[in-house]
Design an enzyme around this catalytic site. Structure first.
Site, short mmCIF file in Angstrom:
data_model
loop_
_atom_site.label_atom_id
_atom_site.label_comp_id
_atom_site.label_asym_id
_atom_site.label_seq_id
_atom_site.Cartn_x
_atom_site.Cartn_y
_atom_site.Cartn_z
N LYS A 9 45.02 -59.19 -36.13
CA LYS A 9 44.85 -58.32 -34.97
C LYS A 9 43.40 -58.42 -34.52
O LYS A 9 42.50 -58.69 -35.34
CB LYS A 9 45.16 -56.87 -35.37
N GLY A 65 52.35 -40.53 -25.14
CA GLY A 65 51.82 -41.83 -24.71
C GLY A 65 52.81 -42.50 -23.76
O GLY A 65 53.94 -42.83 -24.15
N GLY A 101 52.32 -45.40 -21.82
CA GLY A 101 51.79 -46.70 -21.39
C GLY A 101 52.92 -47.71 -21.23
O GLY A 101 54.06 -47.36 -20.93
N VAL A 150 54.73 -49.34 -23.29
CA VAL A 150 55.92 -49.12 -24.11
C VAL A 150 56.49 -47.72 -23.90
O VAL A 150 57.68 -47.55 -23.64
CB VAL A 150 55.60 -49.35 -25.61
N TYR A 182 56.36 -45.47 -21.58
CA TYR A 182 57.03 -45.15 -20.31
C TYR A 182 58.44 -45.77 -20.28
O TYR A 182 59.39 -45.14 -19.82
CB TYR A 182 56.19 -45.65 -19.13
N1 LIG Z 1 52.87 -53.37 -26.27
C1 LIG Z 1 53.65 -53.73 -27.29
O1 LIG Z 1 54.53 -54.58 -27.15
C2 LIG Z 1 53.48 -53.07 -28.62
C3 LIG Z 1 52.77 -51.89 -28.77
N2 LIG Z 1 52.74 -51.29 -30.00
C4 LIG Z 1 52.00 -50.04 -30.18
O2 LIG Z 1 52.57 -49.04 -29.31
C5 LIG Z 1 51.54 -48.16 -28.87
C6 LIG Z 1 51.50 -48.17 -27.33
O3 LIG Z 1 51.20 -49.48 -26.87
P1 LIG Z 1 51.18 -49.86 -25.32
O4 LIG Z 1 52.18 -49.02 -24.61
O5 LIG Z 1 51.27 -51.33 -25.25
O6 LIG Z 1 49.71 -49.42 -24.94
P2 LIG Z 1 49.17 -48.94 -23.50
O7 LIG Z 1 47.72 -49.13 -23.53
O8 LIG Z 1 49.95 -49.54 -22.40
O9 LIG Z 1 49.53 -47.38 -23.54
C7 LIG Z 1 48.97 -46.47 -24.41
C8 LIG Z 1 49.07 -45.13 -23.72
O10 LIG Z 1 48.70 -44.10 -24.64
C9 LIG Z 1 47.87 -43.18 -23.94
N3 LIG Z 1 47.08 -42.45 -24.92
C10 LIG Z 1 45.97 -42.85 -25.59
N4 LIG Z 1 45.56 -41.88 -26.42
C11 LIG Z 1 46.44 -40.85 -26.28
C12 LIG Z 1 46.58 -39.58 -26.87
N5 LIG Z 1 45.71 -39.13 -27.78
N6 LIG Z 1 47.62 -38.81 -26.50
C13 LIG Z 1 48.51 -39.23 -25.58
N7 LIG Z 1 48.43 -40.43 -24.98
C14 LIG Z 1 47.41 -41.22 -25.32
C15 LIG Z 1 47.06 -44.04 -22.98
O11 LIG Z 1 46.51 -43.27 -21.93
C16 LIG Z 1 48.14 -45.01 -22.51
O12 LIG Z 1 48.86 -44.52 -21.40
C17 LIG Z 1 50.25 -48.65 -29.53
O13 LIG Z 1 50.04 -47.97 -30.73
C18 LIG Z 1 50.54 -50.12 -29.80
O14 LIG Z 1 49.74 -50.64 -30.86
C19 LIG Z 1 53.39 -51.78 -31.08
C20 LIG Z 1 54.11 -52.93 -30.97
C21 LIG Z 1 54.13 -53.72 -29.76
O1 LIG Z 2 54.00 -57.11 -29.17
C1 LIG Z 2 52.80 -57.33 -29.11
O2 LIG Z 2 52.05 -56.81 -28.29
C2 LIG Z 2 52.18 -58.32 -30.02
C3 LIG Z 2 52.41 -57.99 -31.43
C4 LIG Z 2 51.59 -56.84 -31.83
O3 LIG Z 2 50.40 -56.86 -31.75
C5 LIG Z 2 52.26 -55.67 -32.36
O4 LIG Z 2 53.48 -55.72 -32.59
O5 LIG Z 2 51.58 -54.67 -32.59
#
Ligand SMILES: NC(=O)C1=CN([C@@H]2O[C@H](COP(=O)(O)OP(=O)(O)OC[C@H]3O[C@@H](n4cnc5c(N)ncnc54)[C@H](O)[C@@H]3O)[C@@H](O)[C@H]2O)C=CC1
Ligand SMILES: O=C(O)CCC(=O)C(=O)O
Length: 339
Positions: free
Chosen positions: A72, A170, A172, A174, A176
């Site tokens: 990572k 959250g 974001g 995922v 949403y």
């Molecule tokens: N994008 C992916 O395919 C994957 C994401 N994840 C995990 O899922 C989680 C979300 O990832 P994404 O949606 O890609 O990230 P993103 O950056 O698109 O969304 C994260 C959201 O969480 C919000 N946020 C941050 N701190 C917060 C808090 N204290 N309370 C409420 N909301 C808060 C942000 O404002 C943002 O809208 C992360 O932990 C990430 O590591 C895990 C596997 C794959």
């Molecule tokens: O799905 C992704 O964003 C890549 C893999 C990854 O970093 C995760 O699963 O946390």
């Protein structure tokens, strides 16, 4: 350092890039894991996140049956203010220096466009349209939704989410999309995010109710779905959780193993984070430049079955689901090491 193989501190004075790339384990293949852009208060916080996230990827990739190790990257920057194409290009140059030991992709604060920028300087990048299916987030969300249904079946005896109250923390890439699927399945949504526009959109689109992000875990809900950052399940929050299930996308949800034991003692089912959120990495690993959506969907749907196996084994062995998931991931790693 939790047995990490390599931890690289990156500094680029021209662009202001400060990053850490952590390679945890390459027994099963090159270390794949996303890149997170976050304004860490202290460099030590960034290091802790990189070490924990990369270790989680070793377990995630092993449990998902992928021929990939765990790594990572974290970039210390505010994704809404400091993230420039030059910064992401500099990051790409540093990924290239590792010659494929580490493969990068999207994580918090990083979009598919950012990965296209990174790809100008390295081939060791996924989650772009040229390398496969593009943004992994919809597949992560699909797997989380399947995992929520499997969790509901285990606890409530039915995977039907119609009328269930679900707190999504959250919204974001995922979170949403998980909220969208929950809404379509008839769930009542309580939503929270530190980014107000995302909350407003969910209120307007899904008729959701909003709460302060710090209260998302304590609302009166059937299911709590953490989709923000890690360590949200801790000694301060677990005693206040009302839901019977915690099942969400966030990586590293448990601050310590003791928090998982505390959840079990309270009769709350926890879907191990790296089991339920593997859809994204499955899409990255199994897609090809020609496509592969069907295979990826099939494997992502199977996340529900994997969780059911984990829950049943945990009940039988009188242990936590995350302990079972760890054992399953470690068994595969041990076999590969012995071969
Ligand atoms: N994008 C992916 O395919 C994957 C994401 N994840 C995990 O899922 C989680 C979300 O990832 P994404 O949606 O890609 O990230 P993103 O950056 O698109 O969304 C994260 C959201 O969480 C919000 N946020 C941050 N701190 C917060 C808090 N204290 N309370 C409420 N909301 C808060 C942000 O404002 C943002 O809208 C992360 O932990 C990430 O590591 C895990 C596997 C794959
Ligand atoms: O799905 C992704 O964003 C890549 C893999 C990854 O970093 C995760 O699963 O946390």
């Amino acid at each position: 350092m939790n047995g990490h193989e390599d931890v690289v501190f990156v500094q680029d004075t021209d662009t202001g890039l400060r990053a850490i790339i952590a390679v945890h384990d390459t027994t099963l293949g090159p270390a794949l894991g996303g890149c997170r852009v976050w304004p860490y208060e202290k460099p030590a916080d960034a290091l802790t996140d990189a070490l924990r996230l990369s270790r989680g990827m070793t377990y995630k990739n092993s449990l998902a049956g992928l021929d990939l190790g765990g790594g990572k990257a974290v970039i210390i920057a505010d994704p809404r203010k400091d993230k420039t194409p030059a910064l992401m290009e500099a990051f790409g140059r540093h990924v290239e220096r590792l010659s494929g030991t580490y493969i990068t992709a999207e994580d918090v604060g990083v979009s598919p466009d950012d990965m296209e920028t990174v790809a100008r300087h390295t081939d060791h990048v996924r989650g772009t349209s040229a390398t496969g299916l593009g943004d992994p987030s919809p597949y992560t969300a699909l797997g989380v939704f399947e995992g929520i249904k499997a969790s509901a079946k285990h606890v409530f005896g039915s995977s039907d989410l119609d009328g269930k109250t679900v707190s999504v923390q959250g919204l974001g890439h995922v979170g949403y999309d998980v909220a969208r699927q929950l809404h379509a399945a008839g769930a009542r949504l309580i939503v929270s995010d530190i980014h107000a526009p995302a909350v407003l959109k969910a209120i307007e689109t899904f008729g959701a109710t909003a709460v302060d992000p710090g209260e998302a875990h304590m609302v009166d809900a059937d299911i709590f779905v953490p989709c923000a950052l890690g360590a949200g399940l801790n000694a301060r929050t677990v005693p206040h959780i009302q839901a019977k299930i915690v099942a969400g996308a966030a990586n590293n949800q448990l601050e310590t193993p003791a928090d998982g034991i505390a959840l079990r003692k309270r009769g709350i089912l926890y879907a191990p984070d790296y089991a339920i959120n593997a859809g994204g990495v499955i899409s990255i690993a199994l897609a090809t430049p020609e496509g592969g959506d069907n295979l990826v969907r099939q494997k992502t749907f199977a996340i529900g079955d994997t969780l059911t196996t984990i829950f049943e084994r945990a009940a039988k062995e009188e242990t936590t689901p995350e302990q079972v998931a760890d054992t399953m991931a470690e068994e595969r790693l041990a076999k590969a090491k012995a071969a």
